[in-house]
Write an enzyme that holds these catalytic residues in place. Sequence first.
Site, PDB file in Angstrom:
ATOM      1  N   SER A   1       0.835  -1.205   0.000  1.00  0.00           N
ATOM      2  CA  SER A   1       0.000   0.000   0.000  1.00  0.00           C
ATOM      3  C   SER A   1       0.866   1.249   0.000  1.00  0.00           C
ATOM      4  O   SER A   1       2.095   1.169   0.075  1.00  0.00           O
ATOM      5  CB  SER A   1      -0.923  -0.003   1.224  1.00  0.00           C
ATOM      6  OG  SER A   1      -1.829  -1.084   1.168  1.00  0.00           O
ATOM      7  N   HIS A   2       0.205   2.396  -0.062  1.00  0.00           N
ATOM      8  CA  HIS A   2       0.897   3.686  -0.089  1.00  0.00           C
ATOM      9  C   HIS A   2       0.458   4.499   1.115  1.00  0.00           C
ATOM     10  O   HIS A   2      -0.720   4.471   1.489  1.00  0.00           O
ATOM     11  CB  HIS A   2       0.553   4.423  -1.390  1.00  0.00           C
ATOM     12  CG  HIS A   2       1.432   5.596  -1.676  1.00  0.00           C
ATOM     13  ND1 HIS A   2       1.352   6.788  -0.980  1.00  0.00           N
ATOM     14  CD2 HIS A   2       2.403   5.762  -2.608  1.00  0.00           C
ATOM     15  CE1 HIS A   2       2.236   7.628  -1.466  1.00  0.00           C
ATOM     16  NE2 HIS A   2       2.889   7.042  -2.453  1.00  0.00           N
ATOM     17  N   ALA A   3       1.400   5.216   1.703  1.00  0.00           N
ATOM     18  CA  ALA A   3       1.082   5.975   2.912  1.00  0.00           C
ATOM     19  C   ALA A   3       0.040   7.062   2.670  1.00  0.00           C
ATOM     20  O   ALA A   3      -0.688   7.443   3.587  1.00  0.00           O
ATOM     21  CB  ALA A   3       2.355   6.609   3.479  1.00  0.00           C
TER      22      ALA A   3
END
Length: 380
Positions: free
Chosen positions: A226-228
């Site tokens: 995932s991406h922050a």
Amino acid sequence: MTALPLDGITVVSCEQAVAAPLATRHLADLGARVIKVERPGSGDFARDYDETVEGLSSHFVWLNRSKESIALDLKDPAGIDVLRRLLTDADVFVQNFAPGAAERLGLGAQELRARFPRLVTCSISGYGDSGPYRDARAYDLLIQAEAGLLSVTGTPEQPAKSGIPAADIGAGMYAFSGILAALYERERTGRGAALEVSLFDALTEWMGYPLYYAGYGTPPVRAGTSHAAIAPYGCFAAGDGVEVVLAIQNEREWVRFCDGVLQRPELAVDPRFDTGSRRVAHRPELHAEIDKVLLDVTGDGLEARLAEHRIAHARRRELGEVLEHPQLAARDRWRTVDSPAGPIRALLPPIGYDGREPRMGAIPAVGADTDRIRRGLEEG
């Protein structure tokens, strides 16, 4: 055959492991003659990392095609004499000795460039030639830890190293580009240059965005695939187990994803998900809604929907699938190179040069070219 851009350039390299051999292999790909100096008998210790490729090390096979190997004992004055004679006609000298070792052998940049003003020297080290970490061990994992890569890679529960030697590769590529720049400058000035590259400096440069993020905000969290700051972003499984990676970058794409792929347009305006920040804040609920739909869709069906509605995506492939990747096959990216174990498949280098085939020479045995190189020095 059309000449390659580095034809006529001679590189002498006292190298082992990954970073320096990667730099010089790219120079060899572009036509340079690379003479690899190895210990008599055992050679570069990367030869013994594994025996996966028909009895040869996967690391060594990757990094050392198109090179000549000369076995020299650099603790013997006769070995140093041969090396200095090689440097008389060399354009580039690369070394990744322990800090201070080159100077003790009389091979430091200052001494060599006083003797050979046109020579480009490149020293590759773990942390540089000064500072409190100068003499610290600098294996790739240790550099990843010190440079903070482990702090942003993995899951919230568990950090992870990168699956490839990121610090070594970074340093090797900076050495490669630095050498090319120094050779270009020499064309204008007639003088060589002394370059210094460290694994730590290379990897902290690659950490640029997370460092700025931490310095001016809060450090990025480990989020797996995932991406922050973006959602949905990462791996999602279709009903048949095929994993597809999504990367929804803007609100227009989010609306198309909900309407055409999920076929649930109401999610686009759901107050939990109607902005990027809200989707990140409600990531578990968002994933649950997406997973619910994908249970009834095959991987091929999902990819067809994503393509139809212009949604950025990729298939998460295992390495066996990458070996047979249709893009590699369609663009004829595989070649065969010789080795002490027989023919081995090898990928073409990433730099394509206007229709010219890069050099794809053999992987040498330890000292395979010693006698021939010595004879050349005597005859020269």
